[in-house]
Structure formats: structure tokens, C-alpha cells
Design a protein around this motif. Structure first.
Motif, short mmCIF file in Angstrom:
data_model
loop_
_atom_site.label_atom_id
_atom_site.label_comp_id
_atom_site.label_asym_id
_atom_site.label_seq_id
_atom_site.Cartn_x
_atom_site.Cartn_y
_atom_site.Cartn_z
N THR A 88 0.83 -1.20 0.00
CA THR A 88 0.00 0.00 0.00
C THR A 88 0.86 1.25 0.00
OG1 THR A 88 -1.32 -1.33 1.48
CG2 THR A 88 -2.10 0.87 1.04
N VAL A 89 1.97 1.21 0.76
CA VAL A 89 2.85 2.37 0.82
C VAL A 89 3.50 2.60 -0.55
CG1 VAL A 89 4.96 3.29 1.84
CG2 VAL A 89 3.29 2.13 3.28
N GLU A 90 3.89 1.49 -1.19
CA GLU A 90 4.50 1.63 -2.51
C GLU A 90 3.55 2.29 -3.49
OE1 GLU A 90 5.96 -2.05 -4.03
OE2 GLU A 90 7.67 -2.01 -2.66
N ILE A 91 2.30 1.84 -3.44
CA ILE A 91 1.29 2.41 -4.34
C ILE A 91 1.12 3.89 -4.05
CG2 ILE A 91 -1.14 2.36 -4.98
CD1 ILE A 91 -1.09 -0.64 -4.30
N ALA A 92 1.02 4.21 -2.76
CA ALA A 92 0.81 5.61 -2.37
C ALA A 92 2.00 6.47 -2.80
CB ALA A 92 0.60 5.70 -0.86
N CYS A 129 1.07 16.06 1.39
CA CYS A 129 1.78 15.70 2.62
C CYS A 129 1.15 14.49 3.29
CB CYS A 129 1.78 16.86 3.59
SG CYS A 129 2.75 18.22 2.99
N ALA A 130 -0.17 14.55 3.43
CA ALA A 130 -0.86 13.48 4.13
C ALA A 130 -0.65 12.17 3.42
CB ALA A 130 -2.34 13.81 4.22
N LEU A 131 -0.75 12.22 2.11
CA LEU A 131 -0.60 11.03 1.29
C LEU A 131 0.74 10.36 1.56
CD1 LEU A 131 -2.58 10.06 -0.98
CD2 LEU A 131 -0.89 10.90 -2.59
N ALA A 132 1.78 11.18 1.62
CA ALA A 132 3.12 10.62 1.73
C ALA A 132 3.52 10.31 3.16
CB ALA A 132 4.14 11.57 1.11
N LEU A 133 2.93 11.02 4.12
CA LEU A 133 3.40 10.87 5.50
C LEU A 133 2.53 9.94 6.33
CD1 LEU A 133 4.32 14.56 6.29
CD2 LEU A 133 5.79 12.73 5.49
N ALA A 134 1.24 9.93 6.06
CA ALA A 134 0.33 9.22 6.97
C ALA A 134 0.52 7.72 6.93
CB ALA A 134 -1.11 9.58 6.66
N THR A 135 0.71 7.16 5.71
CA THR A 135 0.75 5.70 5.63
C THR A 135 1.91 5.08 6.40
OG1 THR A 135 1.56 6.15 3.43
CG2 THR A 135 -0.61 5.20 3.60
N PRO A 136 3.15 5.58 6.23
CA PRO A 136 4.20 4.95 7.01
C PRO A 136 3.95 5.08 8.51
CG PRO A 136 5.12 6.61 5.53
CD PRO A 136 3.66 6.64 5.36
N LEU A 137 3.38 6.20 8.89
CA LEU A 137 3.11 6.41 10.31
C LEU A 137 2.15 5.35 10.84
CD1 LEU A 137 3.31 8.29 12.84
CD2 LEU A 137 1.16 9.22 12.05
N VAL A 138 1.07 5.13 10.10
CA VAL A 138 0.07 4.15 10.56
C VAL A 138 0.70 2.77 10.66
CG1 VAL A 138 -2.14 3.09 10.08
CG2 VAL A 138 -1.80 5.47 9.56
N TYR A 139 1.52 2.40 9.68
CA TYR A 139 2.14 1.08 9.74
C TYR A 139 3.07 0.97 10.93
CZ TYR A 139 0.23 -0.74 5.48
OH TYR A 139 -0.62 -1.22 4.55
#
Lengths: 67, 809
Positions: B427-431, B475-485
Motif C-alpha cells: 500500500t505504501v509503494e502504491i501511495a 503531505c498526508a498522502l506521503a506521510l500518513a501511511t508509514p506512520l500508521v504502519y
């Protein structure tokens, strides 16, 4: 309207003093730990004599009416 | 929080009374609760009693008053009665490494077992117990206590004092420099935010007058003054964005600083030009708000990141900090810090101690528990020449080993390091990929907008393009996903689950069908006493059996001992035994109370139709050659397995037991667990083909025997077994025995994924709506500058709350 030439520098200076105070607080480490002080304030200072302190913490009020 | 590796759990405390321990609050075993009726204090173990005596002995009983009212972390641990040695902390070599401050009088300790404000109170008063302490500052956020000594104080006495009152201190190595750097950086950033905020607020006030319709000289004054206030923001406040954009250009990869810096530079240039030319379009207000809010949003993000990263490595808890260095010439030993050990040196490993370095046995012949490496729960017999590894326990006699590797070079440390898989979740890769293309599209769109704007003045078109670039920052797109994981991975670690990188969570969330191995996964994977039958006489001979088996490390002996201790917790005077002998493969014998006893294999009475008779082992106690008691042993299903299976059935579309064991035992297990499907008598190849055929399979088993099946499964979780082999095939490893943590792991994985998608969709909706409105001219640059960081913050809040509220432990 000329008063604005006094007010503007005054306002800016005041704001600058607050900024300086803030920067001082940051530099002296007051924001380094924001969790513990909130709990530490619940604790009483020790009494200098070192005697036992019998003081109830967080105890319910005995006078409270029964539900 | 660190991975919780419980200290030695008292085997005896099985039968509990309803009364809580007066020190730690856990239930008190029945045999200790008797004193309660006479009004005495009762404790769950000797450790807690000792700690209570120390605390009350130093007039610190206020601790219990404070503790009553605070429920900061609702968990507690019984105090350990085994104390460690800390004298190595005073060695000059170690002090040089760990101590800091003026005259090296400060040292940081990560303190295990802190759970509430009462602990904080007690730890900061350690000076009452130990002389020579200047002060202690404890942080509940990081669980690190900073100890400052007076001239005559010693760090070892402080550490010992902490341990005496029930907390386990771990000296923090190398960390304080990193932490100092970190806090210096935090301070710099907070200063930056403060300056940006100061300028922003003043510019806002000036702009209110401008928007309200200031005229003539006043208008000029306000415009130039706000331009002046903008300088520190443009030069100092926005510096991190310029740096980020520069490095992005250097490596020729678009990052999120690039559009930010682009918007800032474009906006500043246009503003300054218009200021000088006297045109109406100046953007000092929007740009400062943009910088201030972005800096704040990033700081918030960084704080959360640091919180999730502050957990200590699992290795720190697996390996002791000190060891006994053995001097072969003088036959003496001294305490040494693990950091100072060198290959070729000798170590003395007393019985029951964790081995601190990799090495080779030179003398002594004990048993070591290698389950982390070999997957065998049965201790391995050691003889001179055997290899031993750091992190394993010497359960036999004292050993002398020659060190071959220590510190970061040990097998366990290298292992834990290699497991840190850096593979990104899909998912992070896609994002990430989406974010990069998306940026290119935004820039192109902005350029097209300015060039082809029809019926708009240039400055109007520029306004819209600027708003669009600002509002489109992903910003949210790039920062939020790694944070959640990361937060998901942390939640898993708190429950004792080691993950092979965060991508394991992503994979786990996609599974639908669960395959469970039986032996060692659903069962204990070791012998336990199932029945104790008296055949002749009245005496159950439990005490005799316990005494005889005390010195043996055979799995059956361990099972008998555990059983005996559960019945009679306080016994075992070895002096009662004489003539003790162990014959490997046969059993033990010896004299107790003048009679000769023998414990050895005996045939079970198969006529009784004992369940799966051939799967069970039976031994007998022979008194003077006469069979008196028959003991039947077998591998029991874990007590918590049925309840866990019940939850898992709700989580998965299908649950199936796959076992290499006989059909009867597979059926028995399936029946106990209430699982419909089972397949027994499976060879590893059979298992592999079943799992390979299922694209949504999750295999749970032990990493050694089921390696082939686990590799074939789309995702697999290893239970017990060895970490090393497990991680070759498994994506996660449960450090707690059994499958009790599996349902939580599954729900963490699934929720992580749903929170990721919620965050992604929200931010996408935000950005797209904002962009459309900006192109149509409904959004001024000021509104865009406020909305953009707010959108990032919203997404962060969704991420943080979504993960944290659900996983809080």
C-alpha cells in the motif's frame, strides 16, 4: 492617527518580548518532557522534618451523600 | 513499550486466593493468604515481601497511598527475588561509556516495571535508600531515569537500590548522545515554529487593516512592515523546506518539499515584485501561515514518530549486561560488563544464568535451553566443545565458556538486526508512486493554467495557480501511511509479536483462511503429568518423586517436578536423598528415608482404554523394586487454545488444523477446539501443497518442522520454535507461548490497513476538491495556505486516533 506610530512599535516590542521568553523557555529545556510534570504536580513536597506524612491522596469524600 | 518478556514466573503460584498482594496487587497464592485473617500483610511472593519491608523500613509507605489513587498504567508485576550484579557499572571503562555530565556523575537508566505515578515518586526518592545520590529525574514518557551522583556515590549502588525496591534498571548505552542531539533538534524546531508564529500573527494584524481598507501612507506603512516581518519567515523559518527541495533536486527524485519550496519561492518573488511596484497582490499573510502551519504539522508528526521509535530493541532484554569473567590461572571470577568482553576470554556461567556471549564450552557439563535457536523446548546437554549462544539459559551445572563473539557480533544480535526487513508494504509503494506522478501533474496543471488563462488577468491566473500548488501538496498522502504502519507494528510489539518488517502487517491483513499446526502450537509441545495413579499402598510418593527428579533435566523429570511443585510448593530438601544416580535413557534411582526408589518406564494398563495410549508415556515409581505408583504423561492442549480458537473462527472464513500427527489425536484436538476441519497424518510435502494452493492462507506453526508449509503459505506466523529458522520462512514470530496473541495480531493488521485506506482517501478527497475549487478561483492563496496543513493534520489525527484508540493496551 499619529498614535499608530507609537502603538505599532509598542505592540511589536511587547510581542517580541514574549517571543524572547518563549525562546528562552525552549532553550532551557522546559519543553523536553511534557508527560511527567503533569503527574509530578500531584505529589506533595516532602516535609523537611522527614516525619511520616499521613495525608490521603485521591480519597473519596466521607461527607458525600450515599447514592 | 518494550517487548514484554516476563521475568521468571513463579511456577508455584498456580492456586490463587481472592486476595491481592499488598505490594503489587496481583492475586496471592492460597498458601500465602492464610495470614490475611489475622490482619497481617500478605504478598504474592518473597520478592514483594522484601520490597514492602524495604519501603516501609525507610518511611516511604506513602508510596502505597499514592498508588491507590493512580491508574496511569493498569498493570503491575510481582517483584523478582533474584538480584543482579551491577558492580561493573563502577569500572572506569564502563563509566567512560555510559556516564556523562560534569565529572561523569550522570547516568541514564531505562527502568522496567514502572507503571504509575507512585513508582515515579518512589524512584525519585531512591536517595533515601542509597547514600550519595544528588538527584533522580524520571520521565514517564520514555521510562528513562537520569541519575546524578554526589561525589562519594556509585552507580552500582543506585542500580542495586532500584532493583531492591522492585524495578529493573537497564543502563542506557550510547543513547544519551543521540538523545541530546535529538532534543537539541527538537528545540531548534520549536524555536523556528515560535518565530514563524510570531511573524504570522503580527502580519495577520497588519493585513486585517489592509483588508479593512487602509489607504494612502498607512497602507504603504502596513505593506512594508509586513514585508519586513516576512523576511525571518522566508529566510529562517522556511529553511528546512529549501534544504529538502535541494536534496530532492540532487538525487533527481520528487519529494514533498519540492512543491512547498516552489510555492514559497514563487509567492515570495511575486509578493516582493508587487510590493515594490505597488500592485495589490501580495501574499505575505498566506505564505507565513503556510510556513507556520506546515512546520507545526511536521513537528507533530515527528513527535509521534519518535514516540513509536523509542521502544528499546528486543535484544536489550534478551542478553544480560554483565557476566562473570573467569581467570583460569587463579580459578577466580570477577564481574565484567558485556561491552568489555573480548574473544578468547573465559566466562563462568552459574546455573540458571543467561549466557552473555557466544562461545564454546571448555569445562563443565550442564544443559542449556536453546529453544530460541533450535526450536527444541528440551534442554540440550552440553559437553566441552559444545557451542553456546548469548541469550540462552544455562539450566544445568556451572559452565566455563571461551568467548567467541560478544556485543553486537553475537548470533542473536545479528539475527535481530537482519530481521529488520526494509521492504515497504504494498500500500505504501502504491501511495508513493501515486504521490510522485500526482506532483508532476499538479505542476504541469499550474503552468498550463497560467499560460492559457483566458479572460483572466495574469495576476488573477497566478493567484489561482499558487492556490492550486499550495492546496495540492500531498503531505498526508506521503506521510500518513508509514506512520500508521509503524504504529501498528508498535502495537504488535507491545503484545510480544516480532514482525519481519512492517510489510508483514500488510500481508497479514489480506488473509482469509487459517491453518493451524497442532504440536507445540495448540499444545504445549512438552510432557505433562496427566494422571498419577496409586497402584499399591496409601502413599502418593509425590515428594519422593520430586526429590529424585530434582537433579535430572530429562523432559519427564521436569514434568514430574512441575506437577509436584503445583501440589506441594514448599519442599525439596536434597539432603534427604542419598545414592542418587541417573542412567540416561533409563531413569533415576536413589535412597530416600532408607528405602530404595527407582523411577523408570512402566507399561500403562492399556485395558483401561486410555485415550491414544501409544501417544502417551508412562513411568512408574518402584519402591524396593515394587511398582507403587503409575504416572501417565502426555502433551496437553494449552488451556487458552479453545478460547482463542473461538475468536479466530469469527475472524477467518475457514479454520483448519493441519498436523503430521495421527488421525485420532488430530480429531481429539479438533473436538476440544470446536474446529470443524482437520487433516492429519500429513507429510511436510502434503502440507506444502495444501497451503500453496490457497492464495489467502495464513499458516501458524513452529518455524522448524513446518518450514516448508510456512514458506508455501501466503503469510505465516511462527509460534515458539527458533527465531532464526522461523524468520527464514515466517513473517511474524510470537514470543509468548501459544497462539493467545494471534487474534489481536490479526485485528491489529486489519485495522492498520483500514486506517491506512481511510487516511489515504480522506487526503485524496481533500486535495482533489481543493484543487478543483482553486482552479475555478474560489480559493484564495490565504485560504489554501490554511487548509493545506489543516488537511495534513486531519489525516494525522485520523491515523493517530484510529490506531491508538483501538490498540491502546
Amino acid at each position: 492617527m499619529e498614535i499608530i506610530f507609537v502603538l505599532l512599535p509598542l505592540a511589536l516590542t511587547l510581542a517580541f518580548i514574549f517571543l524572547a521568553a518563549y525562546i528562552w523557555a525552549v532553550r532551557s529545556g522546559q519543553f523536553d518532557d511534557t508527560t511527567t510534570p503533569a503527574y509530578r504536580i500531584l505529589l506533595d513536597d516532602e516535609i523537611a522534618t522527614g516525619k511520616k506524612v499521613k495525608k490521603p491522596y485521591f480519597k473519596e469524600d466521607p461527607q458525600a451523600p450515599a447514592p | 513499550m518494550p517487548v514484554s518478556l516476563t521475568p521468571q514466573q513463579d511456577l508455584r503460584s498456580k492456586k490463587t486466593s481472592p486476595f491481592p498482594c499488598d505490594h503489587c496487587g496481583l492475586p496471592v497464592p492460597e498458601f500465602r493468604a492464610a495470614a490475611k485473617s489475622s490482619g497481617e500483610k500478605i504478598f504474592c511472593c518473597e520478592g514483594c515481601r522484601t520490597v514492602y519491608q524495604i519501603i516501609t523500613g525507610h518511611q516511604l509507605e506513602e508510596y502505597y497511598e499514592i498508588k491507590k489513587g493512580s491508574e496511569f498504567f493498569a498493570r503491575s508485576q510481582p517483584a523478582s527475588s533474584v538480584l543482579s550484579r551491577y558492580s561493573y557499572l563502577d569500572e572506569p571503562v564502563v563509566k567512560e561509556k555510559l556516564a556523562y555530565g560534569s565529572q561523569a556523575r550522570c547516568m541514564d537508566f531505562y527502568v522496567e516495571g514502572v507503571h504509575c505515578v507512585a513508582c515515579l515518586w518512589l524512584i525519585e526518592r531512591i536517595g533515601k535508600l542509597v547514600p550519595g545520590v544528588e538527584g533522580v529525574q524520571m520521565s514517564l514518557g520514555s521510562m528513562v531515569a537520569k541519575v546524578t551522583l554526589k561525589e562519594q556515590g556509585s552507580f552500582s549502588s543506585v542500580a542495586e537500590g532500584l532493583e531492591r525496591i522492585g524495578y529493573k534498571p537497564h543502563p542506557v548505552s550510547e543513547g544519551h548522545q543521540a538523545r541530546d542531539l535529538n532534543s537539541a533538534e527538537n528545540r531548534r524546531e520549536m524555536t523556528r515554529i515560535g518565530v514563524a508564529g510570531f511573524c504570522m500573527m503580527n502580519i495577520m494584524i497588519l493585513f486585517i487593516s489592509i483588508y479593512a481598507g487602509a489607504e494612502g501612507g498607512m497602507l504603504h506603512l502596513f505593506r512594508w512592515l509586513s514585508g519586513l516581518l516576512f523576511i525571518p519567515v522566508a529566510v529562517y523559518g522556511a529553511a528546512p523546506f529549501y534544504r529538502g527541495a535541494l536534496s530532492s533536486l540532487k538525487i533527481r527524485e520528487i519529494n514533498i518539499d519540492l512543491p512547498v519550496a516552489g510555492a514559497l519561492l514563487l509567492g515570495s518573488a511575486a509578493s516582493v515584485w508587487n510590493l515594490v511596484m505597488g500592485s495589490e497582490h501580495i501574499y505575505f499573510d498566506s505564505l507565513t501561515a503556510f510556513v507556520f502551519l506546515l512546520l507545526s504539522a511536521r513537528y507533530a508528526l515527528k513527535t509521534i514518530y519518535q514516540k513509536t521509535a523509542s521502544q528499546m530493541g528486543a535484544g536489550e532484554f534478551l542478553i544480560p549486561k554483565s557476566a562473570l569473567r573467569w581467570n583460569p590461572a587463579t580459578k577466580t571470577s570477577e564481574v565484567a560488563a558485556v561491552e568489555t568482553l573480548l574473544p578468547g576470554e573465559f566466562l563462568l556461567i552459574p546455573q540458571g544464568e543467561i549466557i552473555a556471549a557466544d562461545g564454546e564450552v571448555t569445562s563443565g557439563g550442564g544443559y542449556a535451553d536453546f529453544h530460541m535457536f533450535s526450536g527444541e523446548s528440551e534442554p540440550v546437554k552440553l559437553k566441552p566443545g559444545s557451542k553456546v549462544f548469548a541469550g540462552t539459559v544455562n539450566v544445568g551445572d556451572d559452565l566455563i565458556i571461551e568467548v567467541s563473539a560478544s556485543g553486537r557480533q553475537t548470533r542473536i544480535e545479528r539475527l535481530l538486526e537482519s530481521v529488520q526487513n526494509l521492504e515497504k508494504p504494498k500500500t505504501v509503494e502504491i501511495a508513493d508512486a501515486a504521490a510522485k506522478r500526482y506532483l508532476a501533474v499538479v505542476f504541469a496543471g499550474a503552468a498550463v493554467l497560467v499560460v492559457t488563462s483566458q479572460g483572466l488577468s495574469f495576476s488573477e491566473a497566478f493567484d489561482r495557480a499558487l492556490s492550486m500548488i499550495i492546496i495540492a501538496c500531498p503531505c498526508a498522502l506521503a506521510l500518513a501511511t508509514p506512520l500508521v504502519y509503524r504504529m501498528g507494528a508498535r502495537a504488535a510489539a507491545q503484545r510480544g509479536v516480532l514482525l519481519k518488517g512492517v510489510s508483514a502487517l500488510d500481508k497479514l491483513s489480506r488473509t482469509r483462511n487459517l491453518y493451524l499446526d497442532k504440536t507445540g502450537t495448540l499444545t504445549y509441545g512438552r510432557y505433562q503429568v496427566l494422571s498419577w495413579k496409586i497402584l499399591k499402598g496409601m502413599d502418593d510418593l509425590i515428594e519422593t518423586a520430586c526429590l529424585l527428579e530434582k537433579r535430572s533435566q530429562h523432559p519427564i523429570a521436569i514434568a514430574i517436578r512441575d506437577y509436584a511443585h503445583a501440589v506441594y510448593p514448599l519442599m525439596g530438601d536434597l539432603s534427604l536423598v542419598s545414592d542418587w544416580k541417573e542412567v540416561l535413557g533409563r531413569g533415576v534411582s536413589g535412597k530416600v528415608n532408607g528405602k530404595h526408589y527407582e523411577i523408570k518406564g512402566a507399561r500403562a494398563d492399556t485395558r483401561s482404554g486410555a485415550i491414544e495410549a501409544s501417544l502417551l508415556s508412562s513411568v512408574g515409581i518402584f519402591e524396593e523394586g515394587d511398582l507403587k505408583v503409575l504416572i501417565i504423561l502426555g502433551d496437553k492442549i494449552r488451556e487458552d487454545s479453545p478460547a482463542t480458537a473461538e475468536v479466530l473462527k469469527g475472524q477467518f472464513e475457514m479454520v483448519q488444523i493441519v498436523t503430521g500427527d495421527r488421525a485420532e489425536s488430530g480429531a481429539a484436538a479438533a473436538q476440544v477446539l470446536g474446529v470443524q476441519k482437520f487433516t492429519a497424518e500429513m507429510s511436510p510435502e502434503d502440507k506444502r501443497s495444501i497451503l500453496g494452493a490457497d492464495p489467502f492462507s495464513l499458516m501458524v506453526g513452529d518455524g522448524a518442522n513446518d518450514a516448508a508449509a510456512m514458506k508455501a503459505a501466503s503469510v505465516s506466523v511462527a509460534v515458539q520454535g527458533s527465531i532464526e529458522t522461523s524468520f527464514q520462512c515466517a513473517d511474524a514470530y510470537l514470543t509468548t507461548p501459544g497462539i493467545g496473541t494471534l487474534p489481536e495480531l490479526i485485528s491489529i493488521a486489519r485495522r492498520t490497513r483500514s486506517v491506512v485506506w481511510a487516511a489515504l482517501l480522506t487526503s485524496l478527497a481533500y486535495n482533489l476538491t481543493g484543487m478543483v475549487l482553486a482552479i475555478l478561483g474560489h480559493v484564495t492563496p490565504l485560504v489554501a495556505a490554511i487548509v493545506m496543513p489543516l488537511s495534513s493534520l486531519t489525516v494525522l489525527v485520523i491515523a493517530y486516533a484510529g490506531v491508538n484508540l483501538r490498540f491502546k493496551k
